[in-house]
Design a protein around this motif. Structure first.
Motif, short mmCIF file in Angstrom:
data_model
loop_
_atom_site.label_atom_id
_atom_site.label_comp_id
_atom_site.label_asym_id
_atom_site.label_seq_id
_atom_site.Cartn_x
_atom_site.Cartn_y
_atom_site.Cartn_z
N ILE A 58 0.82 -1.22 0.00
CA ILE A 58 0.00 0.00 0.00
C ILE A 58 0.85 1.27 0.00
O ILE A 58 0.67 2.13 -0.87
CB ILE A 58 -1.02 -0.02 1.16
N VAL A 61 2.75 1.70 -3.45
CA VAL A 61 1.89 2.12 -4.57
C VAL A 61 1.50 3.59 -4.39
O VAL A 61 1.51 4.37 -5.34
CB VAL A 61 0.64 1.22 -4.70
N GLU A 62 1.21 3.97 -3.17
CA GLU A 62 0.84 5.35 -2.88
C GLU A 62 1.98 6.31 -3.25
O GLU A 62 1.75 7.35 -3.87
CB GLU A 62 0.51 5.46 -1.40
N LEU A 79 -4.56 5.18 -6.74
CA LEU A 79 -4.96 5.68 -5.43
C LEU A 79 -6.33 5.14 -5.01
O LEU A 79 -6.56 4.89 -3.82
CB LEU A 79 -4.94 7.22 -5.41
N VAL A 82 -5.60 1.77 -3.66
CA VAL A 82 -5.01 1.89 -2.32
C VAL A 82 -6.13 2.08 -1.29
O VAL A 82 -6.12 1.44 -0.23
CB VAL A 82 -4.00 3.06 -2.27
N ARG A 86 -7.05 -0.53 1.78
CA ARG A 86 -7.14 -0.14 3.19
C ARG A 86 -8.49 -0.52 3.78
O ARG A 86 -8.58 -0.98 4.92
CB ARG A 86 -6.91 1.36 3.33
N LEU A 114 -3.05 -4.28 -6.71
CA LEU A 114 -1.96 -3.39 -6.30
C LEU A 114 -0.65 -3.76 -6.97
O LEU A 114 0.13 -2.87 -7.33
CB LEU A 114 -1.79 -3.43 -4.78
N TYR A 118 1.48 -1.15 -9.09
CA TYR A 118 2.89 -0.93 -8.77
C TYR A 118 3.74 -1.10 -10.02
O TYR A 118 4.60 -0.27 -10.32
CB TYR A 118 3.35 -1.88 -7.67
#
Length: 126
Positions: A58, A61-62, A79, A82, A86, A114, A118
Motif C-alpha cells: 500500500i 503504490v501510494e 490511489l 489503495v 485499506r 496493487l 505498482y
C-alpha cells in the motif's frame, strides 16, 4: 524480468512474484470461483501473508502514484485501489460474504490489483 523490485527506501525489496503466488493460492491464475479454499490452518496463514503483503504494498503504490501527474488516470486508479485495499484490511470476515475464505479471496484480489498498479507506475514487470 526481475522478480524482486526494489522499494523506494532500498532496505526492503518487494517480492512481487511471491505476492502474486500467494494470491494465486486463493484465486488460481484467473479468479477461479470454483477453486476450493485451503484447509483452515492454511487459510489463516494465507490470510496473514496477504495482510502482510498488503501492508508493504500500500505505501509503495501510494508513493509511486504520488509521482504521477495530478490529473492522470493511472494515478487516480492506483490511489482508488489503495483506498480499497485499506478498506478491505479494516474489514472482518462475515458469513454473509463467504466467511474466512471469501475475505481471504477479497484480500487476494486487491493485492493482485496493487501489484498491477505498482508495476504500471514503475514500468517493471515480475
Amino acid at each position: 524480468m526481475n522478480a524482486i523490485i526494489e522499494s523506494s527506501n532500498a532496505t526492503a525489496p518487494l517480492d512481487i512474484t511471491t505476492m502474486r503466488e500467494t494470491a494465486a493460492q486463493l484465486l488460481g491464475q484467473g479468479d477461479a470461483p470454483e477453486l476450493l479454499p485451503p484447509a483452515p490452518g492454511n487459510l489463516e496463514t494465507l490470510t496473514a501473508l496477504l495482510r502482510g503483503h498488503l501492508e508493504l504494498m500500500i505505501p509503495e503504490v501510494e508513493k509511486k502514484a504520488a509521482r504521477l501527474p495530478k490529473n492522470s488516470v493511472p494515478r487516480y486508479c492506483a490511489l482508488a485501489c489503495v483506498g480499497e485495499a485499506r478498506r478491505k484490511l479494516s474489514e472482518q470476515a462475515t458469513p454473509r460474504y463467504g466467511g474466512e475464505p471469501g475475505h481471504a479471496r477479497r484480500l487476494a484480489r486487491v493485492l493482485r490489483a496493487l501489484c498491477e498498479h505498482y508495476e504500471n507506475t514503475t514500468g517493471a514487470t515480475a
